[in-house]
Design a protein around this motif. Structure first.
Motif, PDB file in Angstrom:
ATOM      1  N   ASP A   1      34.744  16.781  -0.021  1.00  0.00           N
ATOM      2  CA  ASP A   1      35.098  15.706   0.819  1.00  0.00           C
ATOM      3  C   ASP A   1      34.008  15.436   1.754  1.00  0.00           C
ATOM      4  OD1 ASP A   1      37.703  15.840  -0.338  1.00  0.00           O
ATOM      5  OD2 ASP A   1      38.652  16.811   1.535  1.00  0.00           O
ATOM      6  N   ALA A   2      33.178  16.099   2.453  1.00  0.00           N
ATOM      7  CA  ALA A   2      32.048  15.580   3.238  1.00  0.00           C
ATOM      8  C   ALA A   2      31.009  15.023   2.383  1.00  0.00           C
ATOM      9  CB  ALA A   2      31.722  17.129   4.014  1.00  0.00           C
ATOM     10  N   MET A   3      30.779  15.641   1.275  1.00  0.00           N
ATOM     11  CA  MET A   3      29.825  15.051   0.225  1.00  0.00           C
ATOM     12  C   MET A   3      30.279  13.593  -0.133  1.00  0.00           C
ATOM     13  SD  MET A   3      28.244  14.375  -2.825  1.00  0.00           S
ATOM     14  CE  MET A   3      30.050  14.583  -3.547  1.00  0.00           C
ATOM     15  N   ARG A   4      31.409  13.205  -0.377  1.00  0.00           N
ATOM     16  CA  ARG A   4      31.815  12.104  -0.873  1.00  0.00           C
ATOM     17  C   ARG A   4      31.841  11.158   0.386  1.00  0.00           C
ATOM     18  NH1 ARG A   4      37.491  12.676  -3.083  1.00  0.00           N
ATOM     19  NH2 ARG A   4      37.379  10.336  -3.214  1.00  0.00           N
ATOM     20  N   MET A   5      31.877  11.591   1.656  1.00  0.00           N
ATOM     21  CA  MET A   5      31.995  10.901   2.816  1.00  0.00           C
ATOM     22  C   MET A   5      30.532  10.166   2.885  1.00  0.00           C
ATOM     23  SD  MET A   5      33.356  11.428   6.755  1.00  0.00           S
ATOM     24  CE  MET A   5      34.864  11.923   6.047  1.00  0.00           C
ATOM     25  N   TYR A   6      29.517  11.070   2.961  1.00  0.00           N
ATOM     26  CA  TYR A   6      28.143  11.169   3.564  1.00  0.00           C
ATOM     27  C   TYR A   6      27.095  10.580   2.440  1.00  0.00           C
ATOM     28  CZ  TYR A   6      30.141  12.594   7.785  1.00  0.00           C
ATOM     29  OH  TYR A   6      30.783  12.802   8.947  1.00  0.00           O
ATOM     30  N   VAL A   7      27.286  10.880   1.026  1.00  0.00           N
ATOM     31  CA  VAL A   7      26.309  10.678  -0.020  1.00  0.00           C
ATOM     32  C   VAL A   7      26.640   9.749  -0.830  1.00  0.00           C
ATOM     33  CG1 VAL A   7      25.328  11.896  -1.946  1.00  0.00           C
ATOM     34  CG2 VAL A   7      25.924  13.307   0.113  1.00  0.00           C
ATOM     35  N   PRO A   8      25.868   8.629  -0.941  1.00  0.00           N
ATOM     36  CA  PRO A   8      26.028   7.436  -1.851  1.00  0.00           C
ATOM     37  C   PRO A   8      26.406   7.974  -3.528  1.00  0.00           C
ATOM     38  CG  PRO A   8      23.758   7.396  -0.810  1.00  0.00           C
ATOM     39  CD  PRO A   8      24.328   8.882  -0.684  1.00  0.00           C
ATOM     40  N   ALA A   9      27.439   7.072  -3.684  1.00  0.00           N
ATOM     41  CA  ALA A   9      28.109   7.456  -4.874  1.00  0.00           C
ATOM     42  C   ALA A   9      27.110   7.691  -6.117  1.00  0.00           C
ATOM     43  CB  ALA A   9      28.958   6.265  -5.340  1.00  0.00           C
ATOM     44  N   ARG A  10      26.012   7.101  -6.386  1.00  0.00           N
ATOM     45  CA  ARG A  10      25.235   7.264  -7.445  1.00  0.00           C
ATOM     46  C   ARG A  10      24.298   8.322  -7.293  1.00  0.00           C
ATOM     47  NH1 ARG A  10      23.953   1.050  -9.721  1.00  0.00           N
ATOM     48  NH2 ARG A  10      26.069   0.365  -9.687  1.00  0.00           N
ATOM     49  N   THR A  11      24.203   9.008  -6.194  1.00  0.00           N
ATOM     50  CA  THR A  11      23.505  10.357  -6.165  1.00  0.00           C
ATOM     51  C   THR A  11      23.720  11.359  -7.030  1.00  0.00           C
ATOM     52  OG1 THR A  11      23.085   9.681  -3.763  1.00  0.00           O
ATOM     53  CG2 THR A  11      22.749  11.999  -4.440  1.00  0.00           C
ATOM     54  N   PRO A  12      22.997  11.875  -7.866  1.00  0.00           N
ATOM     55  CA  PRO A  12      23.217  13.066  -8.435  1.00  0.00           C
ATOM     56  C   PRO A  12      23.607  14.362  -7.734  1.00  0.00           C
ATOM     57  CG  PRO A  12      20.912  12.209  -9.045  1.00  0.00           C
ATOM     58  CD  PRO A  12      21.440  11.727  -7.930  1.00  0.00           C
ATOM     59  N   VAL A  13      24.799  14.952  -8.224  1.00  0.00           N
ATOM     60  CA  VAL A  13      25.262  15.913  -7.717  1.00  0.00           C
ATOM     61  C   VAL A  13      25.297  17.189  -8.537  1.00  0.00           C
ATOM     62  CG1 VAL A  13      27.466  16.886  -6.510  1.00  0.00           C
ATOM     63  CG2 VAL A  13      26.646  14.478  -6.096  1.00  0.00           C
ATOM     64  N   VAL A  14      24.993  18.334  -7.902  1.00  0.00           N
ATOM     65  CA  VAL A  14      25.182  19.664  -8.669  1.00  0.00           C
ATOM     66  C   VAL A  14      26.262  20.637  -7.913  1.00  0.00           C
ATOM     67  CG1 VAL A  14      24.059  21.957  -9.206  1.00  0.00           C
ATOM     68  CG2 VAL A  14      22.839  19.591  -9.179  1.00  0.00           C
ATOM     69  N   LEU A  15      27.217  20.800  -8.679  1.00  0.00           N
ATOM     70  CA  LEU A  15      28.143  21.789  -8.051  1.00  0.00           C
ATOM     71  C   LEU A  15      27.801  23.267  -8.545  1.00  0.00           C
ATOM     72  CD1 LEU A  15      31.660  19.854  -9.174  1.00  0.00           C
ATOM     73  CD2 LEU A  15      30.440  19.739  -6.946  1.00  0.00           C
ATOM     74  N   LEU A  16      27.653  24.156  -7.394  1.00  0.00           N
ATOM     75  CA  LEU A  16      27.261  25.607  -7.504  1.00  0.00           C
ATOM     76  C   LEU A  16      28.417  26.463  -7.352  1.00  0.00           C
ATOM     77  CD1 LEU A  16      24.975  27.480  -7.983  1.00  0.00           C
ATOM     78  CD2 LEU A  16      24.588  27.251  -5.541  1.00  0.00           C
ATOM     79  N   HIS A  17      28.734  27.512  -7.962  1.00  0.00           N
ATOM     80  CA  HIS A  17      29.351  28.622  -7.849  1.00  0.00           C
ATOM     81  C   HIS A  17      28.732  29.646  -8.040  1.00  0.00           C
ATOM     82  CE1 HIS A  17      32.370  31.551  -8.552  1.00  0.00           C
ATOM     83  NE2 HIS A  17      33.089  31.071  -7.340  1.00  0.00           N
ATOM     84  N   VAL A  18      28.811  30.586  -7.207  1.00  0.00           N
ATOM     85  CA  VAL A  18      27.945  31.893  -7.360  1.00  0.00           C
ATOM     86  C   VAL A  18      29.132  33.186  -7.430  1.00  0.00           C
ATOM     87  CG1 VAL A  18      26.037  33.576  -6.722  1.00  0.00           C
ATOM     88  CG2 VAL A  18      25.973  31.026  -6.273  1.00  0.00           C
ATOM     89  N   SER A  19      29.048  33.937  -8.241  1.00  0.00           N
ATOM     90  CA  SER A  19      29.875  35.019  -8.487  1.00  0.00           C
ATOM     91  C   SER A  19      29.051  36.352  -7.794  1.00  0.00           C
ATOM     92  CB  SER A  19      30.369  35.469  -9.744  1.00  0.00           C
ATOM     93  OG  SER A  19      31.219  34.464 -10.404  1.00  0.00           O
ATOM     94  N   PRO A  20      29.488  37.167  -6.787  1.00  0.00           N
ATOM     95  CA  PRO A  20      28.646  38.050  -6.338  1.00  0.00           C
ATOM     96  C   PRO A  20      28.604  39.171  -7.331  1.00  0.00           C
ATOM     97  CG  PRO A  20      30.885  38.072  -5.216  1.00  0.00           C
ATOM     98  CD  PRO A  20      30.767  36.917  -6.175  1.00  0.00           C
TER      99      PRO A  20
END
Length: 167
Positions: free
Chosen positions: A17-36
Motif C-alpha cells: 500500500d505504501a509503495m503504491r502511494m509513494y512510487v509512480p505507477a510506471r516504476t519497475p517493482v521487484v517483490l522480494l520474499h526470503v525464506s530463512p
C-alpha cells in the motif's frame, strides 16, 4: 528507478500500500520474499546427526524422502510463492517476483543493492515507536541498505510517538 518491496508475512500489505502511494505507477517493482535458511537447515542437521542413524535410505510413500528438511524447504517455497502471488495481486501492476532462501537480512540487503528504494515494514514491538519496533533482520536491512529506505508501520502504533516528559 527500481523499487524493491520486502514481502514478509504480517507486514507485506502495508508495504504494498505504501509503495503504491509513494512510487509512480510506471516504476519497475521487484517483490522480494526470503525464506530463512535456518529452519530447514536445523531439520537437515537434526536428521543427519541424530534421526537419520540406522534408518534405511529408501523414500517413504509420501514422496518427500526421509529427510524432513527437504519437505520443510518445499513447504517454505510454496508458502513464499503464495505470498508473492497475493502481493502481486494487491499491487495490481506488472512486477518481478523474487523468491530466495538464506540469511534474511543479507538477502534483503543484497537484493536492494541496485535499487533506488527499499520498502519494508516495522516488524518488532508494534505497541510503541522506538528501536524495538524493528526486529533484528529489519534493523540490519535499514542500517545496511545502499539505497533510500521507506519504513512503514503495518498499523498505527498504539501509544504516543514520544514518551511522557520527552521534549
Amino acid at each position: 528507478m527500481a523499487v524493491v518491496v520486502w514481502v514478509a508475512e504480517g507486514t507485506w500489505q502495508a508495504c504494498i500500500d505504501a509503495m503504491r502511494m509513494y512510487v509512480p505507477a510506471r516504476t519497475p517493482v521487484v517483490l522480494l520474499h526470503v525464506s530463512p535458511e535456518d529452519v530447514a537447515g536445523a531439520a537437515h542437521g537434526a536428521f543427519a546427526g541424530l534421526m537419520g542413524r540406522g534408518h534405511p535410505r529408501s523414500s517413504p510413500p509420501d514422496g518427500w524422502g526421509s529427510d524432513p528438511g527437504t519437505r520443510m524447504e518445499a513447504l517454505a517455497d510454496a508458502a513464499g510463492r503464495r505470498l508473492l502471488d497475493a502481493a502481486a495481486e494487491r499491487l495490481g501492476r506488472p512486477c518481478t517476483r523474487v523468491e530466495c532462501a538464506g540469511r534474511v537480512e543479507h538477502e534483503v540487503v543484497t537484493a536492494a543493492a541496485g535499487a533506488d528504494l527499499l520498502v519494508l515494514a516495522r516488524d518488532g514491538d508494534r505497541t510503541r515507536p522506538g528501536p524495538r519496533s524493528l526486529a533484528p533482520a529489519t534493523r540490519f536491512a535499514v542500517d545496511h541498505a545502499a539505497c533510500p529506505v521507506l519504513l512503514v508501520w503495518p498499523a498505527p502504533p498504539q501509544a504516543p510517538a514520544l514518551p511522557p516528559g520527552a521534549h
